[in-house]
Design a protein around this motif. Structure first.
Motif, PDB file in Angstrom:
ATOM      1  N   LEU B 250      -3.600  -2.844  -3.204  1.00 25.44           N
ATOM      2  CA  LEU B 250      -2.760  -3.067  -3.260  1.00 25.44           C
ATOM      3  C   LEU B 250      -1.854  -3.563  -1.801  1.00 25.44           C
ATOM      4  O   LEU B 250      -0.591  -3.862  -2.052  1.00 25.44           O
ATOM      5  CB  LEU B 250      -2.282  -1.239  -3.351  1.00 25.44           C
ATOM      6  N   ASN B 266       1.240  -9.866 -10.860  1.00 24.88           N
ATOM      7  CA  ASN B 266       1.519 -10.396 -11.916  1.00 24.88           C
ATOM      8  C   ASN B 266       0.822  -9.625 -13.134  1.00 24.88           C
ATOM      9  O   ASN B 266       0.917 -10.570 -14.451  1.00 24.88           O
ATOM     10  CB  ASN B 266       0.972 -12.199 -11.971  1.00 24.88           C
ATOM     11  N   TRP B 267      -0.021  -8.743 -12.622  1.00 21.14           N
ATOM     12  CA  TRP B 267      -0.079  -7.419 -14.724  1.00 21.14           C
ATOM     13  C   TRP B 267      -0.974  -8.646 -14.933  1.00 21.14           C
ATOM     14  O   TRP B 267      -0.985  -8.776 -15.793  1.00 21.14           O
ATOM     15  CB  TRP B 267       0.475  -7.876 -15.228  1.00 21.14           C
ATOM     16  N   ASP B 268      -2.225  -9.404 -13.964  1.00 16.71           N
ATOM     17  CA  ASP B 268      -3.281  -9.941 -14.306  1.00 16.71           C
ATOM     18  C   ASP B 268      -4.338  -9.154 -15.090  1.00 16.71           C
ATOM     19  O   ASP B 268      -4.500  -8.296 -14.238  1.00 16.71           O
ATOM     20  CB  ASP B 268      -3.469 -10.802 -13.329  1.00 16.71           C
ATOM     21  N   PRO B 269      -5.825  -9.513 -15.873  1.00 12.27           N
ATOM     22  CA  PRO B 269      -5.909  -8.457 -16.134  1.00 12.27           C
ATOM     23  C   PRO B 269      -6.828  -7.231 -14.783  1.00 12.27           C
ATOM     24  O   PRO B 269      -7.137  -6.515 -14.728  1.00 12.27           O
ATOM     25  CB  PRO B 269      -7.168  -9.138 -17.194  1.00 12.27           C
ATOM     26  N   VAL B 272      -5.302  -5.864 -13.451  1.00  9.79           N
ATOM     27  CA  VAL B 272      -3.789  -4.211 -14.187  1.00  9.79           C
ATOM     28  C   VAL B 272      -5.206  -3.108 -14.183  1.00  9.79           C
ATOM     29  O   VAL B 272      -5.212  -2.415 -14.158  1.00  9.79           O
ATOM     30  CB  VAL B 272      -4.263  -4.683 -16.081  1.00  9.79           C
ATOM     31  N   TRP B 273      -6.713  -3.623 -13.683  1.00 12.18           N
ATOM     32  CA  TRP B 273      -8.135  -3.307 -14.015  1.00 12.18           C
ATOM     33  C   TRP B 273      -7.894  -2.329 -12.296  1.00 12.18           C
ATOM     34  O   TRP B 273      -8.008  -0.791 -11.975  1.00 12.18           O
ATOM     35  CB  TRP B 273      -8.937  -3.280 -14.162  1.00 12.18           C
ATOM     36  N   PHE B 275      -5.719  -1.739 -10.397  1.00  7.55           N
ATOM     37  CA  PHE B 275      -4.407  -0.641 -10.849  1.00  7.55           C
ATOM     38  C   PHE B 275      -4.520   0.664 -11.218  1.00  7.55           C
ATOM     39  O   PHE B 275      -4.940   1.663 -10.720  1.00  7.55           O
ATOM     40  CB  PHE B 275      -2.503  -0.866 -11.401  1.00  7.55           C
ATOM     41  N   ILE B 276      -5.753   0.454 -12.456  1.00 10.13           N
ATOM     42  CA  ILE B 276      -6.250   1.675 -13.301  1.00 10.13           C
ATOM     43  C   ILE B 276      -7.059   2.314 -12.852  1.00 10.13           C
ATOM     44  O   ILE B 276      -6.220   3.248 -12.994  1.00 10.13           O
ATOM     45  CB  ILE B 276      -5.972   1.153 -15.186  1.00 10.13           C
ATOM     46  N   TRP B 278      -6.876   2.483  -9.717  1.00 13.34           N
ATOM     47  CA  TRP B 278      -6.685   2.924  -8.303  1.00 13.34           C
ATOM     48  C   TRP B 278      -5.857   4.837  -8.808  1.00 13.34           C
ATOM     49  O   TRP B 278      -5.896   5.794  -8.527  1.00 13.34           O
ATOM     50  CB  TRP B 278      -5.310   2.316  -8.097  1.00 13.34           C
ATOM     51  N   VAL B 279      -5.481   4.445 -10.427  1.00 11.54           N
ATOM     52  CA  VAL B 279      -4.708   5.803 -10.009  1.00 11.54           C
ATOM     53  C   VAL B 279      -5.123   6.421 -10.914  1.00 11.54           C
ATOM     54  O   VAL B 279      -4.815   7.939 -10.436  1.00 11.54           O
ATOM     55  CB  VAL B 279      -3.447   4.893 -11.801  1.00 11.54           C
ATOM     56  N   VAL B 280      -6.860   6.356 -11.308  1.00 10.87           N
ATOM     57  CA  VAL B 280      -7.936   7.898 -12.114  1.00 10.87           C
ATOM     58  C   VAL B 280      -8.105   8.258 -10.954  1.00 10.87           C
ATOM     59  O   VAL B 280      -8.108   9.352 -10.611  1.00 10.87           O
ATOM     60  CB  VAL B 280      -8.478   6.553 -12.726  1.00 10.87           C
ATOM     61  N   ASN B 320     -11.929 -10.591 -20.948  1.00  8.84           N
ATOM     62  CA  ASN B 320     -10.956 -11.066 -20.615  1.00  8.84           C
ATOM     63  C   ASN B 320     -10.531 -12.361 -19.792  1.00  8.84           C
ATOM     64  O   ASN B 320     -10.183 -12.802 -18.834  1.00  8.84           O
ATOM     65  CB  ASN B 320     -10.442  -9.970 -19.848  1.00  8.84           C
TER      66      ASN B 320
END
Ligand code: HEM
Lengths: 581, 354
Positions: B250, B266-269, B272-273, B275-276, B278-280, B320
């Protein structure tokens, strides 16, 4: 305040769950309330109940997991904003699913309403979490460490030893020791409840900054999002392809593509202009990456505003140029063959560098030439550019690599109406719906191969085409992203807060010394409030430091190997003055 | 030394590391066999069970419980064997880790120009497992990790095997986008976080297993620390890895993406992952502080985090193909369709990073 293990924030005490429980639950708190069921809540109560639910730790957790889950489809279904070409290809391939996916917003997950709903709820929950916690923290900061519980040996991490020293000596040393370790000590004497933490015990606490770190972290998340939002609302992003030797002025019309934020103000565009003087590429000739372009540098000269002094800059990947609040990035390059088209009457109807777009890493590139006003008939051409061509056995060109050492343009030709009246057309698309393709022998489409310097006559007296040379082009992205410093500052603060929140270990320590028949009984106990510390180790270390060498054997009594979890539940001592309602 | 000989050295050092890791694993297996043998003796001599119970949670190589079984004939013998192979295993692990490190250095030296050895997936895997080994050795004493040896070794061997068989890429210069000092900062933090999360995840797995029979006095699980210790150690390693991951994904990631690709996020895969993941893991930290979620549920969330972490590292590159982060080794499919607008990735994009 209770241990963070059980305490989940002021608004999230176990009481939240209680509200819906039928009266008469074993819970003593419930007895004081009038019996009621969820259905009997009046509006205010319901709102309060909803707020508590929303800001409860469990909801935050569930929302976090939901957010993670909701982000997944965006990595499976191609996204409009990430790769529009791939998205439209996918949509063409799945005509049945496309309308359903479209309705669900699956092609644009990260700006879809349901994704927004999750993170907005999370933000509300976050604010609802931060505010009351800040208040509690503010009070806790000024409160004294809680007095020693009556039964220190009931704490999971406790030990004791006897010594010949007087209790006063022991306590005095404990005070100095704990103060040296930067503990905050509870005042003794008048203020303290007599008999509880009077003369016989020392109460100490440290690690107050953990909660500050935690609050800082959560606030910073909001700061980051605000910064992010500012960028997408007030900023813009544009792309333009500029051929080497040509220039660009920063006005909207000069862009090939322009994506302003919804609150973008065109007046904030800076009046700079630049020229690409030269472009260098280094081609790797051998090794496993042979053929790869490396170290591309675009030598540009620019002026920050009309009339200002001209400056130069070497624009490279990873080295953007900043002009005022605008940033310029080199994001691509390619070739523009310089072509001249003479029509059937010998007039030049088309001339100049024509941007061909690379199809793959070999830089075989695709391009279109339109000379709609050629006489007697309009001329349209479409074909490929090969930077370092070689003929295959079938007589088709191919390219060895991307370096333009031996360029070739290979074009198919159409004549007639290029349908320009039908509306705006992309310069990269040839509309052949009203034109006729020229055919060669054996009914294969006519193809014209040109090397640099070649001029070839078109069939049917249409005219001629000359391949004059090759110019490189650069694709630049130009953007303004207000709020990016805010977002960056936010993540850095968040990181600092996080470090505090994870590594500062709040803990309480109590030392009590009492005269007994065998001498002075010293009890030491500690409570870890972070969930990460090991209070037994802490207690053991304190005892070794506290017991002066030679005097009474520091025989740890009690549990150094706690049978219960090392992170205790709240000891629930009634004397704890800080225990919140 | 020439670049080619550095590359050979790197490959040979990795092979050597693999062999020595394997020998270390064998030593630890012998050690565990001796440990389990002792359990049997204890069962055969019931009067000793009570004494033996005093330390079911003590660490395998920690010989504090040695005294309890000395009464039986072969007890000291087994103890001796156990301690010997435990030490030998540790020594071999250190040797293997050194070879592992040499292999990484060789990789960096073999490239022209020299560079950090994490420019593609092969190198990232080798570097990540190296971090895991180093973390294990560094925390060996502090967290008494001796009992974890077989798991760490098996995990490392499996990853290295995957790296050598499927991910191998010859040494090559970096692509343009990767050629940045952010490669050093961003990827090294991602590697460290990946190594640490993996170690913490292994602890979560053992914790979940141990939860099923917390009081076991015989069998493998009798010789791992108590559930509390497992849970807490796992938390502490997670707590270390999470800020590092935050920093990698981040902070430095967006800064680098901004410089190389002109956009932060850019929400590139791959993004995205990351980020996922990190959130998890943020979910894991919350779960640990939420009544009813501590312990078992939190551990499960951490394992979901681990799966997501490894997917974001390996899975994304294989499943991806749109990811701009795919390494130079697996080039994004060329845009064969006729380009309609200029809004296309024009750079013949072997642009890549993690
Ligand atoms: C945007 C989403 C959020 C993220 C990424 C996030 C992340 C984190 C992290 C990493 C911690 C860490 C650490 C620790 O163990 O001390 C934490 C703690 C905490 N979070 Fe959040 N959080 C979020 C939203 C929320 C919300 C909505 C709430 C309120 C309900 C909340 C309440 C808390 C509390 C009370 C703690 C402290 C737990 C403790 O004392 O151990 N968080 N959060």
């Amino acid at each position: 305040m209770t241990s963070p293990e059980t305490d989940t924030g002021p608004e999230t005490t176990p009481g939240t769950g209680r509200e819906t429980e039928p009266a008469g639950s074993a819970d003593s708190g419930g007895k004081q309330r009038k019996p009621r069921r969820a259905g009997e809540l009046n509006a205010v109560e319901f709102a309060r109940w909803g707020w508590r639910q929303l800001t409860s730790m469990r909801t935050a957790l569930v929302l976090l997991l939901l957010l993670a889950l909701a982000a997944v489809p965006g990595s499976i279904v191609p996204q409009e904003g990430v790769d529009s070409l791939k998205t439209s290809n996918w949509q063409d391939a799945h005509p049945k699913l496309t309308p359903i996916y479209e309705r669900l917003g699956l092609f644009d997950v990260y700006s879809s309403p349901w994704f927004a709903a999750i993170y907005l709820l999370l933000m509300v929950s976050l604010i609802g979490c931060i505010l009351p916690r800040t208040k509690v923290y503010w009070k806790a900061l000024r409160a004294q460490p809680p007095a020693a519980p009556r039964h220190l040996d009931r704490l999971p991490a406790s030990t004791s030893y006897t010594t010949d020293e007087s209790p006063e000596e022991v306590l005095a040393r404990a005070r100095t020791l704990l103060k040296g370790k930067r503990y905050r000590l509870r005042r003794t004497g008048a203020g303290a409840g007599a008999g509880v933490d009077g003369a016989d015990a020392v109460s100490a606490e440290r690690g107050y900054l953990r909660e500050a770190g935690n609050l800082l972290f959560h606030v910073s998340i909001i700061v980051v999002l605000v910064g992010f939002a500012m960028g997408s609302l007030f900023g813009y992003k544009g792309g333009v392809i500029v051929v080497a030797g040509q220039g660009f002025s920063n006005i909207g019309q000069q862009y090939d593509e322009f994506q302003p934020g919804s609150l973008f103000d065109e007046d904030s565009m800076e009046p700079f202009s630049f020229t690409i003087d030269d472009f260098d590429v280094n081609w790797i000739m051998d090794g496993p990456r042979a053929g790869m372009a490396q170290k591309f540098v675009s030598h540009i000269s620019y002026t920050e505003e009309p009339g200002a002094e001209e400056k130069t800059y070497d624009l490279q990947v990873n080295h953007p140029l900043q002009i005022g609040d605008t940033e310029l990035f080199l994001i691509g390059h390619g070739y523009a063959p310089v072509l001249t088209v003479r029509d059937g009457e010998g007039n030049i109807t088309y001339s100049g560098p024509t941007i061909f777009l690379p199809e793959d890493e070999s830089f075989m590139s695709f391009g279109v030439v339109k000379a709609p006003y050629a006489e007697p008939e309009g001329i349209g051409m479409r074909g490929l550019f090969f930077p370092w061509y070689m003929m295959t056995d079938e007589g088709d060109p191919t390219t060895l690599m991307g370096d333009d050492r031996n360029p070739l343009v290979s074009l198919n030709v159409w004549k007639g109406d290029l349908n320009l009246e039908s509306g705006p057309q992309s310069v990269y698309v040839l509309d052949t719906s009203k034109a006729d393709q020229l055919m060669g022998e054996d009914d294969v489409p006519y193809r014209m191969d040109l090397q640099v310097g070649d001029t070839k006559q078109l069939p049917d007296g249409l005219g001629s085409v000359t391949f004059e040379g090759v110019q490189p082009w650069n694709k630049l992205q130009i953007s303004q992203t207000p709020g990016k410093e805010l977002a960056l500052g936010g993540v850095i603060l968040a990181l600092i807060g996080l470090l505090g929140s994870l590594f500062i270990r709040p803990r309480r320590v109590w030392v009590r010394a009492r005269r007994t028949e065998e001498g002075t009984l010293v009890e030491v106990a500690s409570l870890d409030r972070s969930g990460g510390g090991d209070p037994d180790v802490l207690v053991a270390r304190l005892v070794t430091e506290l017991a002066p060498e030679g005097t009474g054997a520091a025989e740890p009594r009690g549990s150094t190997e706690p049978a219960e979890p090392a992170q205790p539940e709240n000891p629930d001592n009634p004397e704890n003055p800080e225990k919140k309602s | 030394m020439t670049d080619a000989s550095w590359e050979v050295l790197s490959n040979q050092a990795l092979a050597a590391a693999g062999v020595v890791y394997f020998l270390a694993l064998l030593c630890h297996l012998v050690e565990w066999a001796a440990l389990l043998g002792k359990d049997k003796q204890r069962a055969a001599a019931p009067e000793l069970v009570a004494a033996g119970q005093a330390g079911p949670d003590t660490v395998a190589a920690d010989s504090t419980e040695g005294g309890t079984t000395e009464a039986t004939g072969s007890g000291p013998d087994l103890d001796h064997r156990r301690a010997f192979f435990g030490r030998l295993g540790l020594l071999l692990t250190i040797v293997a880790t050194c070879c592992h490190g040499v292999s990484l250095v060789g990789r960096g030296m073999a490239a022209d120009p020299n560079r950090v050895p994490w420019g593609n997936m092969y190198e990232f895997t080798v570097a990540g497992t190296f971090v895991l080994s180093v973390a294990y050795l560094a925390l060996y004493r502090k967290f008494k990790l001796a009992w974890l040896a077989p798991l760490v070794l098996i995990f490392n061997l499996a990853c290295l095997m995957i790296a050598v068989i499927w991910l191998y890429d010859p040494v090559a210069p970096l692509t343009e986008a990767l050629n940045s000092y952010w490669l050093v900062i961003h990827v090294v933090s991602a590697v460290i976080a990946t190594g640490a999360f993996s170690l913490a995840g292994l602890l979560s797995i053992v914790y979940l297993l141990k939860l099923r029979k917390p009081g076991a006095t015989t069998g493998l699980l009798a010789h791992v620390p108590s559930t509390d210790v497992l849970e807490r150690t796992s938390y502490r390693i997670h707590a270390f890895a999470f800020p590092v991951w935050t920093f990698a994904v981040l902070i430095t990631g967006p800064i680098w993406a901004h410089e190389a690709w002109s956009r932060y996020w850019n929400w590139d895969p791959k993004e995205v992952w990351a980020f996922i993941t990190w959130v998890v893991y943020a979910g894991y930290l919350h779960a640990r502080a939420t009544g009813g979620w501590r312990g078992r549920n939190a551990a499960w969330i951490s394992l979901i985090g681990l799966a997501s972490l490894w997917y974001s590292f390996i899975g994304v590159n294989f499943f991806n193909d749109a990811s701009q982060h795919s390494y130079a080794g697996s080039l994004p499919a060329p845009t064969t369709a006729v380009v309609q607008t200029v809004d296309q990735p024009l750079a013949p994009a072997p642009t890549a990073n993690l």
